[in-house]
Design a protein around this motif. Structure first.
Motif, PDB file in Angstrom:
ATOM      1  N   LYS A  98      41.863  34.556  41.795  1.00  0.00           N
ATOM      2  CA  LYS A  98      42.097  35.995  41.614  1.00  0.00           C
ATOM      3  C   LYS A  98      40.826  36.676  41.099  1.00  0.00           C
ATOM      4  O   LYS A  98      40.446  37.753  41.553  1.00  0.00           O
ATOM      5  CB  LYS A  98      43.236  36.228  40.614  1.00  0.00           C
ATOM      6  N   HIS A  99      40.198  36.030  40.126  1.00  0.00           N
ATOM      7  CA  HIS A  99      38.982  36.579  39.528  1.00  0.00           C
ATOM      8  C   HIS A  99      37.850  36.644  40.551  1.00  0.00           C
ATOM      9  O   HIS A  99      37.156  37.660  40.670  1.00  0.00           O
ATOM     10  CB  HIS A  99      38.570  35.725  38.327  1.00  0.00           C
ATOM     11  N   ASN A 116      38.419  39.255  43.043  1.00  0.00           N
ATOM     12  CA  ASN A 116      38.609  40.564  42.410  1.00  0.00           C
ATOM     13  C   ASN A 116      39.946  41.194  42.805  1.00  0.00           C
ATOM     14  O   ASN A 116      40.013  42.379  43.156  1.00  0.00           O
ATOM     15  CB  ASN A 116      37.450  41.511  42.772  1.00  0.00           C
ATOM     16  N   LEU A 117      40.997  40.378  42.760  1.00  0.00           N
ATOM     17  CA  LEU A 117      42.322  40.835  43.175  1.00  0.00           C
ATOM     18  C   LEU A 117      43.075  41.448  42.000  1.00  0.00           C
ATOM     19  O   LEU A 117      43.193  40.833  40.939  1.00  0.00           O
ATOM     20  CB  LEU A 117      43.128  39.670  43.749  1.00  0.00           C
ATOM     21  N   GLU A 118      43.561  42.653  42.196  1.00  0.00           N
ATOM     22  CA  GLU A 118      44.344  43.341  41.179  1.00  0.00           C
ATOM     23  C   GLU A 118      45.838  43.102  41.421  1.00  0.00           C
ATOM     24  O   GLU A 118      46.298  43.169  42.562  1.00  0.00           O
ATOM     25  CB  GLU A 118      44.055  44.844  41.208  1.00  0.00           C
ATOM     26  N   PRO A 119      46.590  42.828  40.357  1.00  0.00           N
ATOM     27  CA  PRO A 119      48.038  42.630  40.532  1.00  0.00           C
ATOM     28  C   PRO A 119      48.711  43.870  41.089  1.00  0.00           C
ATOM     29  O   PRO A 119      48.365  44.993  40.733  1.00  0.00           O
ATOM     30  CB  PRO A 119      48.528  42.337  39.106  1.00  0.00           C
ATOM     31  N   SER A 120      49.656  43.665  41.972  1.00  0.00           N
ATOM     32  CA  SER A 120      50.434  44.754  42.551  1.00  0.00           C
ATOM     33  C   SER A 120      51.650  45.035  41.675  1.00  0.00           C
ATOM     34  O   SER A 120      52.356  44.112  41.273  1.00  0.00           O
ATOM     35  CB  SER A 120      50.882  44.362  43.968  1.00  0.00           C
ATOM     36  N   ASP A 121      51.894  46.320  41.368  1.00  0.00           N
ATOM     37  CA  ASP A 121      53.061  46.684  40.557  1.00  0.00           C
ATOM     38  C   ASP A 121      54.357  46.282  41.259  1.00  0.00           C
ATOM     39  O   ASP A 121      55.323  45.848  40.623  1.00  0.00           O
ATOM     40  CB  ASP A 121      53.064  48.190  40.274  1.00  0.00           C
ATOM     41  N   THR A 144      48.385  38.168  44.212  1.00  0.00           N
ATOM     42  CA  THR A 144      48.447  39.588  43.833  1.00  0.00           C
ATOM     43  C   THR A 144      49.635  39.844  42.905  1.00  0.00           C
ATOM     44  O   THR A 144      50.208  40.927  42.903  1.00  0.00           O
ATOM     45  CB  THR A 144      48.545  40.489  45.080  1.00  0.00           C
ATOM     46  N   ARG A 194      51.417  38.895  38.810  1.00  0.00           N
ATOM     47  CA  ARG A 194      51.144  38.462  37.439  1.00  0.00           C
ATOM     48  C   ARG A 194      51.936  37.182  37.162  1.00  0.00           C
ATOM     49  O   ARG A 194      53.077  37.226  36.728  1.00  0.00           O
ATOM     50  CB  ARG A 194      51.540  39.569  36.450  1.00  0.00           C
TER      51      ARG A 194
END
Length: 205
Positions: free
Chosen positions: A123-124, A127-132, A197, A199
């Motif tokens: 993920k780091h 550069n993947l941001e978690p999806s709400d 993507t 948490r």
């Protein structure tokens, strides 16, 4: 098979982990008890991950050693510690660990933590941001389903997932079927992308 560097000054723990993680070809471990040996091995070999005890009975503790490693190369790190002291955790955070595990732990916990560290590192890197949206869907999964998703995302087949979590292949397949239904996903690629993507840092219900 994963290539792992273990930094641990307790010989009994080292031997136990070397034998245990070698089973079913999960990982091969090189071991070091101090900074000099650890750095020599780190420079010589291409490791997938480092497991380091924080509280070493040497001049440098595990955090200081990982700080030195990061000047050479950043790779996934799992910290072993018998303490959850806030100051230690804050120091450790600065070295960007990708998972922690508190002593005492069992082998299945460690294997799962290793897979979680590899997932978080990817993920780091990407550069993947978690999806709400995905974060909400994660809450529909049971603890076991989250565990299976973490191991699956590291590229493991059902047989390897079963060995990691000490469950049957049939149980893995049933859980995968439930995960697909809950997430409305079909392919392994879709499940892996979901894990990357989402948490999945804390494996809890």
């Amino acid at each position: 098979m994963l290539q792992i560097l273990l930094i641990e000054d307790e010989l009994i723990i080292t031997k136990d982990l070397q034998v245990s993680l070698q089973k079913n070809q999960f990982a091969r471990l090189d071991a070091a008890r101090n900074y000099e040996t650890a750095m020599a091995l780190f420079l010589k070999n291409d490791y997938d991950l480092v497991i380091s005890d924080i509280n070493l009975k040497t001049d440098m503790d595990g955090i200081a050693i990982i700080e030195k490693f990061s000047e050479v190369k950043v790779i996934p790190v799992v910290y072993l510690t018998a303490y959850s002291d806030a100051d230690i955790v804050e120091r450790a955070k600065k070295t960007m660990p990708f998972a922690y595990i508190l002593k005492p732990f069992n082998l299945n916990q460690l294997k799962l933590t290793i897979n979680l560290a590899l997932l978080n590192f990817k993920k780091h890197q990407d550069n993947l941001e978690p999806s709400d949206e995905n974060a909400a869907l994660v809450k529909t999964l049971t603890k076991r389903e989250k565990e299976i998703l973490v191991v699956l995302a590291s590229g493991k087949l059902s047989k390897e997932i079963a060995a990691t979590l000490n469950i049957s292949v049939l149980t893995v397949e049933k859980h995968k079927q439930n995960i697909r239904k809950k997430l409305n996903l079909v392919t392994i690629g879709e499940l892996i992308n979901f894990a990357l993507t989402s948490r999945l840092y804390v494996l809890s219900d």
